[in-house]
Design a protein around this motif. Structure first.
Motif, PDB file in Angstrom:
ATOM      1  N   GLU A  60       0.806  -1.283  -0.117  1.00 32.63           N
ATOM      2  CA  GLU A  60       0.199   0.042  -0.184  1.00 32.63           C
ATOM      3  C   GLU A  60       1.075   1.031  -0.209  1.00 32.63           C
ATOM      4  N   THR A  61       2.439   1.200   0.906  1.00 30.01           N
ATOM      5  CA  THR A  61       2.998   2.255   1.076  1.00 30.01           C
ATOM      6  C   THR A  61       2.987   2.645  -0.322  1.00 30.01           C
ATOM      7  N   ASN A  62       4.298   1.401  -1.101  1.00 26.31           N
ATOM      8  CA  ASN A  62       4.919   1.845  -2.327  1.00 26.31           C
ATOM      9  C   ASN A  62       3.430   2.018  -2.769  1.00 26.31           C
ATOM     10  N   ASN A  63       2.279   1.923  -3.587  1.00 24.45           N
ATOM     11  CA  ASN A  63       1.623   2.140  -3.993  1.00 24.45           C
ATOM     12  C   ASN A  63       1.342   3.701  -4.187  1.00 24.45           C
ATOM     13  N   TYR A  64       1.086   3.971  -3.366  1.00 24.10           N
ATOM     14  CA  TYR A  64       1.298   5.298  -2.280  1.00 24.10           C
ATOM     15  C   TYR A  64       2.430   6.160  -3.099  1.00 24.10           C
ATOM     16  N   ILE A  65       3.560   5.727  -2.960  1.00 28.51           N
ATOM     17  CA  ILE A  65       4.448   6.602  -3.067  1.00 28.51           C
ATOM     18  C   ILE A  65       4.982   6.372  -5.400  1.00 28.51           C
ATOM     19  N   ALA A  66       4.715   5.504  -5.044  1.00 25.85           N
ATOM     20  CA  ALA A  66       4.493   5.639  -6.682  1.00 25.85           C
ATOM     21  C   ALA A  66       3.390   6.836  -7.309  1.00 25.85           C
ATOM     22  N   LYS A  67       2.268   6.273  -7.094  1.00 24.88           N
ATOM     23  CA  LYS A  67       1.215   7.979  -7.509  1.00 24.88           C
ATOM     24  C   LYS A  67       1.672   8.942  -6.905  1.00 24.88           C
ATOM     25  N   ILE A  68       2.347   9.410  -5.918  1.00 28.69           N
ATOM     26  CA  ILE A  68       2.673  11.192  -5.640  1.00 28.69           C
ATOM     27  C   ILE A  68       4.433  11.550  -6.485  1.00 28.69           C
ATOM     28  N   HIS A  69       4.919  10.025  -6.991  1.00 29.35           N
ATOM     29  CA  HIS A  69       5.860   9.865  -7.883  1.00 29.35           C
ATOM     30  C   HIS A  69       6.033  10.236  -8.862  1.00 29.35           C
ATOM     31  N   ARG A  70       4.983   9.414  -9.749  1.00 25.40           N
ATOM     32  CA  ARG A  70       4.105   9.596 -10.586  1.00 25.40           C
ATOM     33  C   ARG A  70       3.803  11.180 -11.515  1.00 25.40           C
ATOM     34  N   ARG A  71       3.165  11.891 -10.615  1.00 23.80           N
ATOM     35  CA  ARG A  71       1.873  12.914 -10.324  1.00 23.80           C
ATOM     36  C   ARG A  71       3.164  14.623 -10.381  1.00 23.80           C
ATOM     37  N   ARG A  72       4.406  14.377  -9.886  1.00 20.84           N
ATOM     38  CA  ARG A  72       5.454  14.744 -10.139  1.00 20.84           C
ATOM     39  C   ARG A  72       6.288  14.879 -10.954  1.00 20.84           C
ATOM     40  N   LYS A  73       6.724  13.873 -11.093  1.00 24.17           N
ATOM     41  CA  LYS A  73       7.637  14.013 -12.692  1.00 24.17           C
ATOM     42  C   LYS A  73       6.557  14.423 -13.893  1.00 24.17           C
ATOM     43  N   ASN A  74       5.483  14.617 -13.970  1.00 28.76           N
ATOM     44  CA  ASN A  74       4.143  14.131 -14.952  1.00 28.76           C
ATOM     45  C   ASN A  74       4.262  15.823 -14.953  1.00 28.76           C
ATOM     46  N   ARG A  75       4.691  16.734 -13.729  1.00 25.12           N
ATOM     47  CA  ARG A  75       4.303  18.241 -13.353  1.00 25.12           C
ATOM     48  C   ARG A  75       5.691  18.518 -14.323  1.00 25.12           C
ATOM     49  N   ARG A  76       7.015  18.402 -13.491  1.00 21.63           N
ATOM     50  CA  ARG A  76       7.757  18.624 -14.141  1.00 21.63           C
ATOM     51  C   ARG A  76       7.989  18.494 -15.617  1.00 21.63           C
ATOM     52  N   LEU A  77       7.516  17.939 -16.463  1.00 22.79           N
ATOM     53  CA  LEU A  77       7.462  17.446 -17.456  1.00 22.79           C
ATOM     54  C   LEU A  77       6.400  18.715 -18.410  1.00 22.79           C
ATOM     55  N   ARG A  78       5.624  18.898 -17.572  1.00 22.74           N
ATOM     56  CA  ARG A  78       4.874  19.761 -18.651  1.00 22.74           C
ATOM     57  C   ARG A  78       5.752  21.051 -18.080  1.00 22.74           C
ATOM     58  N   HIS A  79       5.943  21.496 -16.929  1.00 23.27           N
ATOM     59  CA  HIS A  79       6.790  22.648 -16.937  1.00 23.27           C
ATOM     60  C   HIS A  79       8.072  22.565 -17.840  1.00 23.27           C
ATOM     61  N   TYR A  80       8.624  21.970 -18.266  1.00 22.76           N
ATOM     62  CA  TYR A  80       9.592  21.927 -19.376  1.00 22.76           C
ATOM     63  C   TYR A  80       8.937  21.815 -20.534  1.00 22.76           C
ATOM     64  N   ALA A  81       7.490  21.824 -20.919  1.00 22.39           N
ATOM     65  CA  ALA A  81       7.883  21.604 -21.736  1.00 22.39           C
ATOM     66  C   ALA A  81       7.242  23.232 -22.440  1.00 22.39           C
ATOM     67  N   LYS A  82       6.857  23.886 -21.641  1.00 24.17           N
ATOM     68  CA  LYS A  82       6.090  24.710 -21.306  1.00 24.17           C
ATOM     69  C   LYS A  82       7.389  26.528 -21.763  1.00 24.17           C
ATOM     70  N   ALA A  83       8.568  25.926 -21.109  1.00 22.31           N
ATOM     71  CA  ALA A  83       9.671  26.915 -20.634  1.00 22.31           C
ATOM     72  C   ALA A  83       9.981  26.286 -22.692  1.00 22.31           C
ATOM     73  N   SER A  84       9.943  25.722 -23.122  1.00 19.56           N
ATOM     74  CA  SER A  84      11.215  25.542 -23.914  1.00 19.56           C
ATOM     75  C   SER A  84       9.935  25.851 -25.063  1.00 19.56           C
TER      76      SER A  84
END
Length: 84
Positions: A60-84
């Protein structure tokens, strides 16, 4: 006794020679879930860097951590896509 002869000998083999762990799931870049190729025991990385048996609580903990990690990773990718 619920152990079949193959799993019994596999468990004895792992106790003597150690587990042959393979990564089954990459939770984050640093946290993984593993399964022994011989006996099938599942393990995971803990917060202090050691391996521990994969219990329901750890899953359960690993699933929750994976969910948070995916969200943060996607947020960073969207931020870099807007900057370029």
């Amino acid at each position: 006794m619920e152990d079949t002869p193959n799993t019994f000998f596999a468990k004895v083999y792992c106790k003597i020679f150690g587990h042959k762990l393979k990564v089954t799931k990459n939770v984050t870049d640093h946290v993984h879930e593993y399964q022994c190729a011989n006996c099938g025991q599942e393990m995971t990385d803990t917060a202090n860097g050691f391996l521990a048996p994969l219990t329901k609580k750890f899953k359960e903990t690993n699933n929750y951590i994976a969910k948070i990690h995916r969200r943060r990773k996607n947020r960073r990718l969207r931020h870099y896509a807007k900057a370029s």
